[in-house]
Design an enzyme around this catalytic site. Structure first.
Site, mmCIF file in Angstrom:
data_model
loop_
_atom_site.group_PDB
_atom_site.id
_atom_site.type_symbol
_atom_site.label_atom_id
_atom_site.label_comp_id
_atom_site.label_asym_id
_atom_site.label_seq_id
_atom_site.Cartn_x
_atom_site.Cartn_y
_atom_site.Cartn_z
ATOM 1 N N LYS A 263 26.052 -15.079 -0.622
ATOM 2 C CA LYS A 263 25.359 -16.088 -1.181
ATOM 3 C C LYS A 263 24.189 -16.703 -0.989
ATOM 4 O O LYS A 263 23.611 -17.391 -0.381
ATOM 5 C CB LYS A 263 27.077 -16.316 -1.660
ATOM 6 C CG LYS A 263 26.373 -16.599 -3.764
ATOM 7 C CD LYS A 263 26.882 -15.802 -4.246
ATOM 8 C CE LYS A 263 26.881 -15.969 -5.782
ATOM 9 N NZ LYS A 263 27.330 -15.085 -6.869
ATOM 10 N N ASP B 51 23.674 -15.338 -10.760
ATOM 11 C CA ASP B 51 24.339 -15.451 -11.100
ATOM 12 C C ASP B 51 24.373 -16.652 -12.277
ATOM 13 O O ASP B 51 23.411 -16.967 -12.684
ATOM 14 C CB ASP B 51 24.979 -16.593 -9.579
ATOM 15 C CG ASP B 51 26.226 -16.770 -9.967
ATOM 16 O OD1 ASP B 51 27.480 -15.399 -9.531
ATOM 17 O OD2 ASP B 51 27.175 -16.930 -10.074
HETATM 18 P P1 NDP Z 1 24.879 -17.852 -17.154
HETATM 19 O O1 NDP Z 1 24.582 -18.568 -16.659
HETATM 20 O O2 NDP Z 1 25.383 -16.546 -17.918
HETATM 21 O O3 NDP Z 1 26.908 -18.453 -18.209
HETATM 22 C C1 NDP Z 1 27.680 -18.774 -17.035
HETATM 23 C C2 NDP Z 1 28.603 -19.302 -18.752
HETATM 24 O O4 NDP Z 1 29.693 -20.478 -18.412
HETATM 25 C C3 NDP Z 1 28.202 -20.350 -19.348
HETATM 26 O O5 NDP Z 1 28.506 -20.364 -21.000
HETATM 27 C C4 NDP Z 1 28.400 -21.752 -19.293
HETATM 28 O O6 NDP Z 1 28.189 -23.189 -20.281
HETATM 29 C C5 NDP Z 1 30.173 -21.326 -18.445
HETATM 30 N N1 NDP Z 1 30.211 -22.334 -17.792
HETATM 31 C C6 NDP Z 1 28.771 -22.858 -15.851
HETATM 32 N N2 NDP Z 1 29.635 -23.641 -15.471
HETATM 33 C C7 NDP Z 1 30.801 -24.263 -16.259
HETATM 34 C C8 NDP Z 1 31.268 -25.240 -15.894
HETATM 35 N N3 NDP Z 1 31.128 -26.402 -14.644
HETATM 36 N N4 NDP Z 1 31.629 -26.235 -16.613
HETATM 37 C C9 NDP Z 1 31.560 -25.101 -18.355
HETATM 38 N N5 NDP Z 1 31.329 -24.297 -18.103
HETATM 39 C C10 NDP Z 1 30.503 -23.700 -17.670
HETATM 40 O O7 NDP Z 1 26.463 -16.718 -15.754
HETATM 41 P P2 NDP Z 1 26.855 -15.518 -15.093
HETATM 42 O O8 NDP Z 1 28.040 -14.912 -16.815
HETATM 43 O O9 NDP Z 1 26.157 -14.877 -14.988
HETATM 44 O O10 NDP Z 1 28.478 -16.361 -14.489
HETATM 45 C C11 NDP Z 1 29.831 -16.081 -14.256
HETATM 46 C C12 NDP Z 1 31.021 -16.244 -13.933
HETATM 47 O O11 NDP Z 1 30.899 -14.517 -13.645
HETATM 48 C C13 NDP Z 1 30.186 -16.891 -12.949
HETATM 49 O O12 NDP Z 1 31.077 -17.483 -12.043
HETATM 50 C C14 NDP Z 1 29.680 -15.971 -11.593
HETATM 51 O O13 NDP Z 1 29.991 -16.311 -10.550
HETATM 52 C C15 NDP Z 1 30.225 -14.628 -11.818
HETATM 53 N N6 NDP Z 1 29.836 -13.366 -12.411
HETATM 54 C C16 NDP Z 1 28.553 -13.147 -12.628
HETATM 55 C C17 NDP Z 1 28.190 -11.839 -12.569
HETATM 56 C C18 NDP Z 1 26.370 -11.576 -13.497
HETATM 57 O O14 NDP Z 1 26.634 -10.526 -12.802
HETATM 58 N N7 NDP Z 1 26.491 -12.804 -13.376
HETATM 59 C C19 NDP Z 1 28.604 -10.813 -11.440
HETATM 60 C C20 NDP Z 1 29.990 -11.296 -10.893
HETATM 61 C C21 NDP Z 1 30.617 -12.397 -11.387
HETATM 62 P P3 NDP Z 1 26.939 -23.587 -20.427
HETATM 63 O O15 NDP Z 1 25.977 -22.463 -21.241
HETATM 64 O O16 NDP Z 1 26.832 -24.951 -21.393
HETATM 65 O O17 NDP Z 1 26.436 -23.505 -19.216
HETATM 66 O O1 2IT Z 2 29.137 -12.661 -7.987
HETATM 67 C C1 2IT Z 2 28.148 -11.209 -8.161
HETATM 68 O O2 2IT Z 2 28.729 -10.614 -7.186
HETATM 69 C C2 2IT Z 2 26.651 -11.392 -8.973
HETATM 70 N N1 2IT Z 2 26.853 -12.959 -8.782
HETATM 71 C C3 2IT Z 2 26.300 -10.468 -8.723
HETATM 72 C C4 2IT Z 2 25.301 -10.122 -7.627
HETATM 73 C C5 2IT Z 2 24.684 -9.240 -7.242
HETATM 74 O O3 2IT Z 2 23.814 -8.861 -6.304
HETATM 75 O O4 2IT Z 2 24.378 -8.069 -7.954
#
Ligand code: NDP
Ligand code: 2IT
Length: 448
Positions: free
Chosen positions: A124, A164
């Protein structure tokens, strides 16, 4: 060294890294039955070895904002374990990023990636850079500067970053461009690239869709179905909006999304046209609250969605967003299934509470593994230089999510954690993921 001794060591060394300690303990408390069955793990100090990353790179990022002022940020890449394949895991750009957060994410990623059954290790990275309010030029300059520092440490068969929080297709493309510029390599070092220059169809949708496929398997295991279920989603990012989209496609009624400013509650549910609007709105960095003027519904400033009565919760924003009080509210409001779209969205107390109340609970490392699984499929497409259709990748994702569900459920049963039909997915997923990595380490001897 026993698991409890290994934890004591982690707590002593890393007292200032609470998220990392939390993630280590969540795995530790569930794998004792596996340890009891495999005394060689203790002899070879497998748990202790897995709590220390192979290495961490730390670097400074200088970049220039639109006013011509020099900005300085910190960047990291945690290469946690390559026991099963190249280090693999996303990059997060958010002001809360620090070593504790990246180590917790990297640690989780090892076992998540193992659960996919694909040959990928865990890593990461990211930066404390805040993308909010930045112009496209600033994002581009930052991404270029970030990759200028990161590029010596990553390559397509050694360490493969992705997106992420705060890092999506646009950022990955800028970083990939700088990597290609510096190395002349077109092997596809990052995943989540644009379709047309090495990206895989359906990578964008994969995490959210995969979480809902996992949910479908959980419901099926209880002779239930998603049709007509009321679903709460938190967050309004990549994972949240695609989880909402798939849940709606399968006949559920999605009642909420949220972001750092508050919760949007629509009693009629988010249909596809509404979800398309939400995607466009967030992409432009505009407020969720404006939805109410167009579609109706309620905006609850500074609130999380858990005050709403529903059947299923898919927390998909960030770590520790669901506290014990939130968990109590969920149980009071009728939530029967919790599927973690985010990484570690439930605090340790919240997890204890929902498990005690027999809420069916799927931990992130199982439920959100669809994103990294399709990343690994992107890597394989890059290697053979041939591309799959959306339908082919989707079918593969469904199979992978079902396998993760079934193997976690089987391990829960086999290690005595299933009780009257209540499947302990947390124990099951940790056991399956840990065992795959541990067995590789045993085979390697003392390297890795
Ligand atoms: P994005 O940046 O696309 O979206 C994040 C969302 O969460 C936004 O709506 C944001 O609000 C909100 N958010 C982030 N931080 C905070 C905080 N501290 N307090 C309140 N709201 C918050 O991220 P992802 O959708 O990619 O990721 C979301 C989660 O999923 C994370 O935990 C990530 O690690 C996990 N994840 C992501 C993967 C991926 O493929 N993208 C894969 C597996 C897990 P705002 O817009 O207002 O900042
Ligand atoms: O938390 C996760 O699994 C991710 N943000 C995606 C990682 C990846 O390599 O696609």
């Amino acid at each position: 060294m026993s698991i409890s001794q290994a934890i004591e060591k982690v707590e002593a060394h890393y007292a200032h890294q609470p998220e990392f300690i939390q993630a280590v303990k969540e795995v530790a408390i569930t794998i004792q039955p596996l340890y009891d069955a495999h005394p060689e793990y203790e002899t070879l100090k497998i748990f202790e070895r897995l709590t220390e990353p192979d290495r961490i790179f730390t670097f400074r990022i200088n970049w220039e904002n639109d006013k011509g002022e020099i900005q300085v940020n910190r960047g990291w890449r945690v290469q946690f374990s390559n026991a099963l394949g190249p280090y693999k895991g996303g990059l997060r750009f958010h002001p809360t990023v620090n070593q504790s957060v990246l180590k917790f994410l990297g640690f989780e990623q090892i076992f998540k990636n193992a659960l996919t059954g694909l040959p990928i290790g865990g890593g990461k990275g990211g930066s404390d850079f805040d993308p909010k309010g930045k112009s496209d030029s600033e994002i581009r300059r930052f991404c270029y500067a970030f990759m200028r520092e990161l590029y010596p440490y990553v390559s397509k068969d050694m360490d493969v970053p992705a997106g992420d929080i705060g890092v999506g297709g646009r950022e990955v493309s800028y970083m990939y461009a700088m990597y290609k510029n510096l190395t002349r390599e077109s092997g596809g070092v990052l995943t989540g690239k644009g379709v047309g220059f090495g990206g895989s169809l359906m990578r964008t949708e994969a995490t959210g869709y995969g979480a809902v496929y996992f949910l479908e398997s959980m419901l099926e295991a209880q002779n239930d179905s998603i049709e007509g279920k009321r679903v709460l989603v938190s967050g309004a990012g990549n994972v949240s909006l695609h989880a909402a989209e798939k849940a709606n496609m399968l006949g559920a009624v999605v009642l909420s999304v949220s972001d750092s400013q508050g919760t949007l509650y629509d009693t009629k549910g988010f249909s596809q046209d509404k979800i398309d609007w939400l995607k466009a709105q967030k992409e432009q960095g505009k407020p969720l609250a404006e939805y109410v003027e167009i579609f109706g519904g309620e905006w609850h400033a500074k609130q999380k969605p858990w005050f709403i009565k529903a059947d299923i919760a898919i927390p998909s924003a960030t770590q520790n967003e669901v506290t014990e009080d939130d968990a109590k509210l969920m149980v009071e409001n009728g939530i029967k299934y919790i599927v973690e779209g985010a990484n570690m969205p439930l605090t340790a107390d919240a997890i204890d509470y929902v498990r005690e109340h027999r809420v069916h609970y799927a931990p992130g490392k199982a439920a959100n593994a669809g994103g990294v699984a399709v990343s690994a499929i992107e890597m394989s497409q890059n290697s053979v230089r041939q591309y799959k259709t959306f339908e082919e990748v989707d079918a593969q994702l469904k199979t992978i999510m079902k396998n993760i569900h079934d193997s976690a459920a089987a391990a829960s049963e086999c290690y005595g954690q299933t009780d009257n039909g209540y499947i302990d997915y947390m124990a099951g997923a940790n056991i399956v993921g840990f065992k795959r990595v541990a067995d590789a380490l045993v085979a390697y001897g003392i390297l890795n």
